[in-house]
Design an enzyme around this catalytic site. Structure first.
Site: not given
Ligand code: NAD
Length: 297
Positions: A79, A188, A196, A229
């Site tokens: 966490d 957002y 960010k 997710r």
């Molecule tokens: P994802 O759900 O695959 O990944 C997010 C992960 O963060 C999850 O596995 C979740 O369990 C974990 N998480 C949340 N709170 C946590 C905590 N306190 N401790 C440890 N883990 C924790 O989704 P994603 O979209 O691939 O996100 C990954 C990164 O990419 C993030 O930083 C997100 O902001 C960034 N991002 C995503 C997008 C998009 O459109 N999906 C676009 C730009 C940037």
């Protein structure tokens, strides 16, 4: 596929809980290059992720180009909102989703990784969390705002400060950011734009500090929309994906693999001259000033 050989290198990827997100795409790209993969998986989903892995539910997505399956050497429940055991509030200690899981704060996970593997090469931060993501910034509470920054930005500072001391010189770190850091993206919410922006700014000063201290490079990737997710929690990711198609110069869906490849490039020798930068992997969405579909027909 262009192949790189990074055999013998070890990556810790914080933020993999299924096979849908950017963390998974990065893991696969690094695994293609022979990197040993370790994950930090959020405590509430760590058991289900491990069980699903053991039951073979991800086997199809684990397939690498040579026909083998990507391996995750070890899954550490994590966490990233907590640095040390004293920080864990009672409500989390008593939460049934945390029951029976210990040593999940950042300092404890770093210690375990150090004991298990000695030194590592790469640290990837692919996580974000905002309890009030669906609220506009004007509606966001102080607690919600600080919680978004804590889980989504300070978590990177803390991970780096705890893992940096046992990262190999020449190694590197990547985080994931989003365009909302510097452009207004209505919807957002919950302070995620601020989180960010902090992450991008911190990338620069951390590149200096970590470069001086440990000889490692720090970059961040600003990725386009992917229906992961976490993104589904925003509530309109599918619409964003469709809108994105109307904006980008060459129509193509965003894939986690493209972000994975960019991360591999940045972490490898090919990216050795790049430090403290925000690399856009969004098919050029960020360069557009208007939506051209407004003028079609
Ligand atoms: P994802 O759900 O695959 O990944 C997010 C992960 O963060 C999850 O596995 C979740 O369990 C974990 N998480 C949340 N709170 C946590 C905590 N306190 N401790 C440890 N883990 C924790 O989704 P994603 O979209 O691939 O996100 C990954 C990164 O990419 C993030 O930083 C997100 O902001 C960034 N991002 C995503 C997008 C998009 O459109 N999906 C676009 C730009 C940037």
């Amino acid at each position: 596929m262009l192949s790189l050989n990074l055999k013998g290198k070890i990556a810790f990827i914080a933020g993999i809980g299924d096979d849908q997100g950017y963390g998974w795409g990065i893991a696969k790209a690094l695994a293609e290059a022979g990197v040993t993969i370790l994950t930090g998986t959020w405590v509430p989903i760590a058991k289900i992720f491990q069980q699903s892995w053991d039951l073979g539910k991800f086997d199809k997505s684990r397939l690498l180009s040579d026909g083998s399956l990507m391996n995750i050497d070890k899954i550490y429940p994590l966490d990233a909102s907590f640095d040390k055991p004293e920080d864990i509030p009672e409500e989390i200690k008593n939460n049934k989703r945390y029951k029976g899981i210990n040593n999940f704060t950042i300092s404890e996970v770093a210690n375990q990784v150090k004991n298990d593997y000695g030194k590592i090469d790469f640290l990837i931060h692919s996580l974000a969390n905002s309890p009030e993501i669906t609220k506009s910034l004007l509606e966001t509470t102080r607690q919600g705002y600080l919680s978004a920054i804590s889980a989504s930005s300070y978590s990177f500072v803390s991970l780096l400060s705890h893992f940096g001391p046992f990262m190999k010189k020449g190694g590197g770190s990547i985080s994931l950011t989003y365009l909302a850091a510097n452009k207004a993206i209505p919807g957002y919410g919950g302070g995620m734009n601020s989180a960010k922006a902090a992450l991008e700014s911190d990338t620069k000063i951390l590149a200096w500090e970590a470069g001086q201290k440990w000889g490692i490079r720090i970059n961040t990737i600003s990725a386009g929309p992917l229906p992961s997710r976490a993104a589904k929690a925003i509530g309109f990711i599918e619409k964003m994906v469709d809108y994105y198609q109307t904006m980008i110069p060459i129509s193509e869906e965003m894939s986690a693999q493209q972000v994975g490849n960019a991360a591999l490039f940045l972490l490898s020798e090919l990216g050795s001259g790049i430090n403290g930068t925000t690399l856009y992997v969004d098919h050029g969405y960020h360069i557009m000033g208007i939506n051209p579909s407004c003028f079609s027909n």
